[in-house]
Structures are given as C-alpha cells and as structure tokens.
Design a protein around this motif. Structure first.
Motif, PDB file in Angstrom:
ATOM      1  N   VAL A  68       0.859  -1.196   0.000  1.00  0.00           N
ATOM      2  CA  VAL A  68       0.000   0.000   0.000  1.00  0.00           C
ATOM      3  C   VAL A  68       0.890   1.240   0.000  1.00  0.00           C
ATOM      4  CG1 VAL A  68      -1.601   1.352   1.411  1.00  0.00           C
ATOM      5  CG2 VAL A  68      -1.924  -1.121   1.164  1.00  0.00           C
TER       6      VAL A  68
ATOM      7  N   ASP B  66      -5.428   3.087  -2.656  1.00  0.00           N
ATOM      8  CA  ASP B  66      -5.211   1.651  -2.900  1.00  0.00           C
ATOM      9  C   ASP B  66      -6.243   0.827  -2.122  1.00  0.00           C
ATOM     10  OD1 ASP B  66      -2.988   2.183  -4.478  1.00  0.00           O
ATOM     11  OD2 ASP B  66      -1.558   1.960  -2.836  1.00  0.00           O
ATOM     12  N   ILE B  67      -6.503   1.253  -0.864  1.00  0.00           N
ATOM     13  CA  ILE B  67      -7.423   0.497  -0.004  1.00  0.00           C
ATOM     14  C   ILE B  67      -8.862   0.739  -0.441  1.00  0.00           C
ATOM     15  CG2 ILE B  67      -8.202   0.139   2.375  1.00  0.00           C
ATOM     16  CD1 ILE B  67      -5.321   1.496   2.985  1.00  0.00           C
TER      17      ILE B  67
ATOM     18  N   ALA C 252      -3.510  -2.936   6.174  1.00  0.00           N
ATOM     19  CA  ALA C 252      -2.586  -2.497   5.121  1.00  0.00           C
ATOM     20  C   ALA C 252      -1.172  -2.884   5.504  1.00  0.00           C
ATOM     21  CB  ALA C 252      -2.687  -0.990   4.931  1.00  0.00           C
TER      22      ALA C 252
ATOM     23  N   ALA D 278       3.945   5.059   2.851  1.00  0.00           N
ATOM     24  CA  ALA D 278       2.826   4.491   3.615  1.00  0.00           C
ATOM     25  C   ALA D 278       2.992   4.821   5.102  1.00  0.00           C
ATOM     26  CB  ALA D 278       2.746   2.991   3.407  1.00  0.00           C
TER      27      ALA D 278
ATOM     28  N   ILE E 256      -4.229   6.612   5.846  1.00  0.00           N
ATOM     29  CA  ILE E 256      -4.489   5.189   5.571  1.00  0.00           C
ATOM     30  C   ILE E 256      -5.369   4.581   6.665  1.00  0.00           C
ATOM     31  CG2 ILE E 256      -3.355   2.909   5.502  1.00  0.00           C
ATOM     32  CD1 ILE E 256      -1.076   4.277   3.919  1.00  0.00           C
TER      33      ILE E 256
END
Length: 546
Positions: free
Chosen positions: A402, A407-408, A431, A438, A445
């Motif tokens: 990630v 992305d998630i 993640a 990240a 995130i």
C-alpha cells in the motif's frame, strides 16, 4: 601453517545461526574442466538438435515439478528460483546460441551446452552486481542439468553425501539445496554466499547452521575430520581436542535447555514484566508450517502468503482451487484468527500467466496491490475465496504494498458488493506498511483499515535504497537501524489506537523484541520455529519502566 594432526580454528560469516558437529565432507564442483569438444559428422546435426530439444523439454518439466515440491516442503521464496530457471532455460537467445554452436562447429549437443553456458556464466560473473553473480550461479546450475540429461547422468552427487556430516562446498546452487532437504546434515561451510542468497534462505528455513565467506575453504579444510561448527560465534574448530569438545557440548546443552524451557512455556501467553499481553502469531506457507506453529504456541496466523497457490502454474487458480488450497494449509489454525495477504507478485516475482511488460526498474514498478488493481478479475477471485473461507475461519485481509489511501478504497469498492452478493459480513482489513510513503501517511491510511502490519524487509529495502539480495550493498541493508525504528514509532504516534504488527524478519530476532514493543507494536508474526524464543524474549522485558 597448522600441523596436519593438530586442532585449528577457521572463521566465517554466519548466514544461519546454530551449533553443529560432524565429520567433514568436501563436495567438489560438478562440471569440472571443459572437455575436448566431441566432433560430429554433417549428417548427425539434426539428430543432435533433436537430442537437445528432448533434454530441454525434460528439464523444463522437471523444474516445474521441483518448484512445486520445494514450495510445499521447504519455502516459497526458494521455489521461485526454479520458476526463473525454467524461464532462463527456454530463453530464445540461449536456445538459438546452442543450436548455432552445434550447426556451425559440428560438435555434439553436450559439447555445445558446455561451451555456450560457460560463455553465459562468464558474462554474468564479469558484471559487478551480486544479482548478476547469482545469475552466473543459475546458468551453471542449468548447464549441469542439461549436460547431465544429455550424457544420461541421473544421480545428483549430493545424493551420495553421508548423513550427519558437515558439508564443505565452494557455493550451494539452488538445485543442490533440494537434495539436502532429505539429508540430515549437521552444518554447512561455504566459500561464497551472502546472507540474502538463495542458499542462506534455505539453510535458515531448515534450521541448519551455516558459515560463509571462508577464503580458500576448499584448499584449507581436510575431508573426513571432526568439525565443531559454532555459527552463533562464527567459527569452526577442526580436529578438536577432548577439552574443546567438552566445552562445545556444554554450549550445545545450555542452548538445548533454554530451547526446551521455551517450548514448555510456549503454549502460555506472552506477557511483559509490566503486564502487557503481546500476541505472537505465525508466518505460514504450508500445512506443515501451520501445524508446527500451533504446536509451538502460535495464537493464530499473522501472515498467510497467497503466492503459494499461484506458483508453478501456467494458469491462475479458480476461486474453488484457492479455497481448497487455503483450507488445507490453514486447517490446524481453525478457530483462531488468520490473516491472508492478497497476492504479492511483480518485481522479482513474475507470474508466467500474466503478460508482463518488462519494466526497467521492477522493484519500483507494479508490485502487490498495484498489479492486482490492473487485473481486477485476479483480485476479485482472491476476495471471493477469502470470503468463502470466512465461514470456517476468523479471517482478515491484508493488502500488500500500500502506498496511497486510494489503494485500499479501490479494494473495498470490489469487496463490499461481493459481501452483499455472498451474504457475509465484511472481514477486518489491514494495510502492509512497506514503503516510507505508507508510514508517513498512516493517518490517512488508518481511516480505511482495522490494523496495520509492517513488512520490515521491504520497508528497509525502500528506506535504505538497498536490495537485500545484493551483497555489494549489504552494509546499507540494516532492518534494525534507527531510521526503521523511527518510522515504526512515528506511525504509532500518528495513530496511537491502531493495532500494529510486524511480520518481517525483524520480528523473529529476540534481541530486538523489547525495542519493537517500545515502538507500540503489540503483535509479532514470525516463522514457526522462532515462536517459543520470541515469547521468552517478551516475558523478559518491560515496555514502560525501562
């Protein structure tokens, strides 16, 4: 110079810890000097080319079988080696050069193999990087196979080595290591082999002590003498006296006792001196790993690598095949939490059935989730399989590589409709933190996930800009350096209530456990053999009062 019967000590770099003793067995290189080429008459060319094709096809099949066997019995990362061997063997340039050698020089297929592979091996060995030198090893490995197939040799020299010996070799090729898995050897001494090499991964996975980087090893170590190998301290005593043997046996006994104690306590919880409970879970790739992990006191599976189910295949598995594979591998962990990492390929791990565009810098290209988002069907199949598994297991999904919160979000956009369609609850999502980006955007995130897991091997590689397979930058690759711990602490400070775990090699080293816990890590995911030792390390440290 040491007297021929007196004891002497040699030193090397430990690439796999442990203590082992046995009688030395010196393993000479297989190819030997280049033979005089065997000339053939003009009318035999077609016959030799046919022999070459037949041998190539046979070995190609063997390599696929070998990859599958190694993956099941030993370790995923090693089985990838044989997949790449198969690609190299079938390289059109190489095949063309072999055929030209037979046609232009009127030599036998076997002579052509020796000459051409030697040229290729030399090309690689003259390059600077460790990666290229490893490729030289790979070329030699394939040439030995092909040559043996052509001359009808079917027994591998390592099949003849005595049980319990201390193996002495200039280097271990990937295919050599497979033969060793069936032999109970007590230790290995090598002239060449970095700590990131295939040989190192292999001996560590098997728990065999190994020292490398011993200059002139083949000339200085005699065959058939007693050797005491201390790969914890980095030395070997040859022809030891009674007193030296007694000291060594005492060390072995002390270590065994500590391990027995750790095993006895392994089933109990791991609680620090100041009363903080830490979860110790396992990294697994095969059903044997999972069984071993549960015996050793794992509280669940912290990392199941989905790559297992994809390797050595010419087409991707279906949902049903994935479910069957995962159910079998994870069976021993039923009733415990199981964390499944989505397929993490790309870069150094290409898949034969994906039409890869060659990337000039694959490590900084489409890896992990980046690749899956380009092939949404591949991702959907995996998500479906994990959701089917959630009926029997307490399953979580881990997203590899990630870099951005998006992305998630993209994974969830595929996952949520599937949950509705299959009438199942949404599993917990985590993640992988493997890039500095990240780590530095953990707040953003964290809004989309239930937990974060640090892959410290890649995090180190990307933070230090040093490939762990490359011996020439080995001194830059340090996963226990301050910058790495600083990144872990930073994430904890940014998201203090987020569950954090580490599943890289760093988690399995007892000497760093206390420091990891101080950084806010509350789950450690390690290889099955290390669980008891890591739990002991946790019980001996305190987080807040140090």
């Amino acid at each position: 110079m040491h007297h021929k019967d007196s004891p002497f000590v040699i030193y090397g770099t430990s690439i796999s810890p442990g203590l082992g003793q046995g009688i030395t067995h010196v393993h000479q290189d297989l190819l030997g000097p280049i033979d005089v080429p065997v000339d053939i008459p003009h009318n035999q060319v077609e016959q030799e080319l046919a022999r070459l094709d037949f041998a190539t096809a046979g070995i190609s099949n063997d390599l696929v079988t070998l990859a599958t066997r190694v993956e099941k019995e030993i370790d995923l990362r090693l089985s990838e080696v044989f997949g790449s061997h198969q690609l190299m063997l079938n390289d059109p340039l190489l095949q063309q050069e072999l055929r030209q050698e037979v046609i232009d020089n009127l030599v036998s297929a076997s002579s052509a193999v020796k000459a051409v592979f030697l040229r290729w091996e030399r090309r690689f060995l003259t390059l600077e990087s460790q990666f290229a030198r490893d490729k030289g090893d790979d070329m030699r490995d394939i040439s030995i196979r092909l040559h043996n197939a052509l001359v009808g040799v079917t027994v591998h020299p390592l099949e003849e080595i005595p049980q319990g010996c201390v193996l002495i070799a200039s280097r271990l090729l990937p295919s050599d290591t497979v033969f060793l898995s069936d032999r109970a050897i007590s230790a290995v001494l090598l002239e060449y082999g970095s700590s990131g090499s295939h040989a190192a991964l292999f001996v560590r996975q098997m728990g065999v002590p190994c020292l490398s980087g011993i200059p002139d090893l083949m000339k200085t170590v005699p065959a058939d003498v007693l050797a005491l190998v201390d790969a914890d301290a980095g030395n070997v005593t040859l022809r030891p006296e009674k007193r030296q043997q007694a000291i060594f046996h005492q060390k072995v006994e002390t270590k065994a006792q500590a391990y027995r104690l750790a095993i006895e306590n392994a089933r109990g919880p791991a609680v620090t001196l100041d009363g903080i409970k830490i979860s110790v879970v396992a990294n697994v790739g095969s059903d044997h790993d999972t069984q071993q992990a549960m015996i050793n006191g794992a509280e669940g599976v912290g990392l199941y690598r989905m790559e297992q189910a994809y390797l050595g295949r010419t087409e991707p598995p279906s949902t049903a095949e994935l479910v069957a594979e995962m159910t079998q591998v994870l069976a021993a962990a039923k009733g415990r939490s199981v964390c499944v990492r989505l397929l993490d390929v790309g870069a150094d791990k290409p898949l034969p059935f994906l039409a890869f565009f060659a990337e000039s810098n694959p490590a900084l290209g489409r890896r992990g989730i980046r690749l899956l988002l380009e092939y949404p069907e591949l991702l959907r199949t995996q998500l479906r399989a994990v959701l089917e598994l959630s009926g029997e297991f307490d399953v979580r999904i881990l997203i590899p590589m990630v870099t951005l919160p998006e992305d998630i979000v993209a994974v969830k956009d595929l996952l949520l409709p599937l949950c509705c369609e299959m009438h199942v609850g949404v599993p917990k999502i985590g993640a992988m933190i493997e890039t500095p980006a990240a780590a530095l955007s953990s707040k953003a995130i964290a809004r989309h996930v239930d937990f974060l897991s640090f892959g410290t091997n890649d995090l180190t590689q990307y933070t230090c800009a040093a490939d762990r397979e490359n011996a020439s930058v080995e001194r830059y690759f340090n996963d226990a350096s301050d910058p790495i711990f600083r990144l872990l602490s930073l994430v904890h400070e940014d998201v203090p209530h987020m569950p954090l775990s580490v599943c890289g090699e760093l988690a399995g080293r007892p000497e760093h456990v206390a420091k990891l816990l101080t950084c806010g890590i509350r789950t450690l995911s390690v290889a099955a053999p290390l669980i008891p030792i890591v739990k002991e390390a946790i019980r001996n440290c305190s987080i807040y009062s140090d």
